[in-house]
Design a protein around this motif. Structure first.
Motif, PDB file in Angstrom:
ATOM      1  N   TYR A 135       0.818  -1.223   0.000  1.00 37.39           N
ATOM      2  CA  TYR A 135       0.000   0.000   0.000  1.00 37.39           C
ATOM      3  C   TYR A 135       0.847   1.267   0.000  1.00 37.39           C
ATOM      4  O   TYR A 135       0.407   2.325   0.430  1.00 37.39           O
ATOM      5  CB  TYR A 135      -1.000  -0.005   1.170  1.00 37.39           C
ATOM      6  N   LYS A 136       2.051   1.131  -0.510  1.00 38.96           N
ATOM      7  CA  LYS A 136       2.894   2.306  -0.724  1.00 38.96           C
ATOM      8  C   LYS A 136       2.328   3.100  -1.896  1.00 38.96           C
ATOM      9  O   LYS A 136       1.789   2.537  -2.843  1.00 38.96           O
ATOM     10  CB  LYS A 136       4.326   1.864  -1.029  1.00 38.96           C
ATOM     11  N   THR A 137       2.440   4.417  -1.849  1.00 39.85           N
ATOM     12  CA  THR A 137       2.013   5.259  -2.963  1.00 39.85           C
ATOM     13  C   THR A 137       3.242   5.764  -3.711  1.00 39.85           C
ATOM     14  O   THR A 137       4.240   6.144  -3.097  1.00 39.85           O
ATOM     15  CB  THR A 137       1.180   6.460  -2.486  1.00 39.85           C
ATOM     16  N   LEU A 138       3.175   5.750  -5.028  1.00 41.77           N
ATOM     17  CA  LEU A 138       4.271   6.217  -5.864  1.00 41.77           C
ATOM     18  C   LEU A 138       4.019   7.658  -6.300  1.00 41.77           C
ATOM     19  O   LEU A 138       2.874   8.095  -6.414  1.00 41.77           O
ATOM     20  CB  LEU A 138       4.414   5.324  -7.091  1.00 41.77           C
ATOM     21  N   MET A 139       5.081   8.370  -6.555  1.00 46.35           N
ATOM     22  CA  MET A 139       4.985   9.740  -7.035  1.00 46.35           C
ATOM     23  C   MET A 139       5.194   9.759  -8.548  1.00 46.35           C
ATOM     24  O   MET A 139       6.050   9.044  -9.086  1.00 46.35           O
ATOM     25  CB  MET A 139       6.026  10.626  -6.351  1.00 46.35           C
ATOM     26  N   TYR A 140       4.401  10.559  -9.226  1.00 41.55           N
ATOM     27  CA  TYR A 140       4.445  10.647 -10.680  1.00 41.55           C
ATOM     28  C   TYR A 140       4.752  12.082 -11.108  1.00 41.55           C
ATOM     29  O   TYR A 140       4.106  13.028 -10.649  1.00 41.55           O
ATOM     30  CB  TYR A 140       3.102  10.232 -11.282  1.00 41.55           C
ATOM     31  N   LYS A 141       5.746  12.210 -11.978  1.00 39.13           N
ATOM     32  CA  LYS A 141       6.103  13.530 -12.503  1.00 39.13           C
ATOM     33  C   LYS A 141       5.170  13.876 -13.654  1.00 39.13           C
ATOM     34  O   LYS A 141       5.195  13.227 -14.703  1.00 39.13           O
ATOM     35  CB  LYS A 141       7.553  13.534 -12.977  1.00 39.13           C
ATOM     36  N   CYS A 142       4.351  14.874 -13.466  1.00 40.03           N
ATOM     37  CA  CYS A 142       3.360  15.274 -14.468  1.00 40.03           C
ATOM     38  C   CYS A 142       3.845  16.529 -15.198  1.00 40.03           C
ATOM     39  O   CYS A 142       3.632  17.657 -14.732  1.00 40.03           O
ATOM     40  CB  CYS A 142       2.010  15.529 -13.806  1.00 40.03           C
ATOM     41  N   ASN A 143       4.501  16.339 -16.310  1.00 39.24           N
ATOM     42  CA  ASN A 143       5.010  17.471 -17.084  1.00 39.24           C
ATOM     43  C   ASN A 143       4.609  17.383 -18.553  1.00 39.24           C
ATOM     44  O   ASN A 143       5.235  17.998 -19.417  1.00 39.24           O
ATOM     45  CB  ASN A 143       6.526  17.570 -16.961  1.00 39.24           C
TER      46      ASN A 143
END
Length: 473
Positions: A135-143
């Motif tokens: 249940y870890k959340t990942l970070m997404y680079k939105c560019n």
């Protein structure tokens, strides 16, 4: 713990800042859902048929579209089968060879999009908790919005300077399609072997060809780039848009004007691409990012399937006399009006659902990327609290249909064929294929939800009885 079995489980209160976590029972269900339990798509033989049959179908439809006036052709007799196949192969060998020019164009796009995705600053968006990662959340680079605007500027500069004429995309459609297929197959098999070699595989069946098709890895990354999210937008929809622009340039160079039909496709493809980039932070909240693995099913489809099978109307109109598909003014008004209406429902319904999930996680932040449409964010939405720990939205467009986005998306796909009228049946392939995909996907989704939510899913189905269209289906 609340259980949504009656109206007492329905809530209407602010959800922002109240992060939800699965219950212990919910975690057990998630563990079951996050493992291989049964074959989909007809199992190993079914996926093998898809992996071999779909590229053949793409070649066949392209040949019919370009060399047989857009009409479906077949052998005239048993004796004609071998000569017929010989003619088909000759078109592929000569007109769809993976030549150096196609590799430069397609490979250049991939390299440029990877470079921009790495280099351009972006907004960091937290994704959904992933069960397989504890249940870890990942970070997404939105560019994407910065990357795509830079891509448009670059393409315009290359076109006007004559370094790369946009008309060459349509002119080299067959060659580019073959290169895209090779890349799709290569990346699919390469990622499978790399994932297994590094021990990062999940949800495996043990059957080689099936696992290549479904994928072995969930969240492949290169530095700050999430490859699955990158590929979903940066290659297929960029190509689809530029093919429409290429078709418009081809018409202008040939006839001195661009038809309303081709302008329609430029608008339709721009709307779709721009929606993906302006709302990129919503993508991490989707099933594709949260659950779907990165295999042939996703990889080949985004590298080759979408850009080279959704855009047949543009290929037809770019190579045929506009007098064949000229409409009356009321027809154009109806065509454009249908597109814009469907787009509004699709855009806002996707936004409502994704932002509701972000509100539930307590990570929602309003972004002013253009254009943000009215009713894209629900305030104090109604939902059903499940015993699993998740919340099921029953407000906005989602109060009328369980899949309002699918209905609107399919209507848009239908207009992509309607824009050339009845000149050729091939541009309708997108909508025919798409409805089959959506129905199959809905079946997978609803089956999974029934297992995951149990009685709460029954309550949800009573609250929102329509799968697609209220009162119809």
């Amino acid at each position: 713990m609340s259980t949504a079995v009656d109206t007492g489980s329905l809530r209407q209160r602010p959800v922002n800042g109240t992060r939800q976590t699965p219950s212990e029972e919910g975690k057990k269900t998630d563990k079951l859902l996050d493992s291989h339990t049964e074959y989909e798509f007809g199992g190993p033989w079914g996926v093998l048929a898809i992996m071999t049959g779909f590229p053949v179908l793409m070649y066949y439809l392209w040949i019919c579209l370009v060399f047989y006036d857009g009409q479906l052709v077949f052998p005239h007799s048993v004796d004609d089968i071998v000569p017929f196949l010989g003619r088909m192969w000759e078109h592929i060998r000569v007109d769809a060879s993976p030549n150096l020019y196609a590799w430069k164009v397609y490979g250049g796009l991939i390299i440029y999009q990877l470079f921009l995705a790495w280099w351009v600053p972006g907004y960091m968006q937290e994704g959904l908790p992933v069960p397989s990662l504890g249940y870890k959340t990942l970070m997404y680079k939105c560019n994407a919005i910065g990357c795509i605007y830079l891509t448009w500027i670059t393409a315009a500069a290359l076109h006007w300077t004559g370094i790369f004429r946009l008309t060459s995309i349509i002119d080299n459609f067959g060659h580019l399609m073959t290169v895209a297929m090779i890349v799709g197959f290569g990346v699919s098999f390469g990622m499978y072997f790399l994932t297994v070699a590094t021990g990062n595989q999940i949800r495996m069946s043990g059957n080689f060809i099936y696992d290549v098709f479904m994928g072995a890895c969930l969240n492949p990354r290169i530095g700050p780039i999430d490859l699955k999210m990158w590929l979903e937008v940066r290659i297929p929809w960029v190509l689809v848009f530029f093919m429409s622009v290429s078709g418009a340039c081809k018409q202008y160079e040939t006839y001195g004007y661009v038809t309303p039909n081709m302008a329609f496709m430029c608008l339709a493809t721009w709307l779709y691409l721009n929606a993906c980039i302006k709302g990129e932070e919503c993508i991490p909240q989707t099933w594709d990012m949260f659950h779907e693995k990165w295999g042939f099913l996703v990889i080949f489809w985004n590298f080759a399937g979408v850009p080279f099978s959704y855009i047949y109307s543009v290929v037809y109109m770019a190579t045929h006399d506009p007098e064949n598909y000229r409409f009356s003014t009321p027809t154009y008004v109806l065509l454009f009006g249908t597109l814009l209406t469907a787009y509004y429902i699709w855009d806002t319904s996707m936004s409502q659902k994704s932002r509701f999930k972000m509100q539930t996680q307590g990570i929602f932040e309003y972004r002013k990327t253009f254009p943000q449409l009215p009713w894209g964010t629900l305030h104090n939405p109604k939902y059903i609290q499940t015993a699993h720990g998740n919340r099921l939205l029953i407000d906005g467009w989602w109060a009328y249909s369980r899949k309002p986005n699918y209905v609107a998306d399919w209507i848009m796909s239908l207009t992509w064929g309607l824009c050339q009228g009845t000149c050729s049946p091939i541009p309708y392939f997108y909508s025919v294929f798409f409805i089959a995909v959506l129905v199959h996907r809905v079946g997978r989704d609803f089956e999974r939800c029934a297992l995951k939510y149990g009685k709460d899913w029954d309550a949800y189905c009573r609250a929102v009885p329509a799968k697609f269209i209220p009162g119809v289906f």
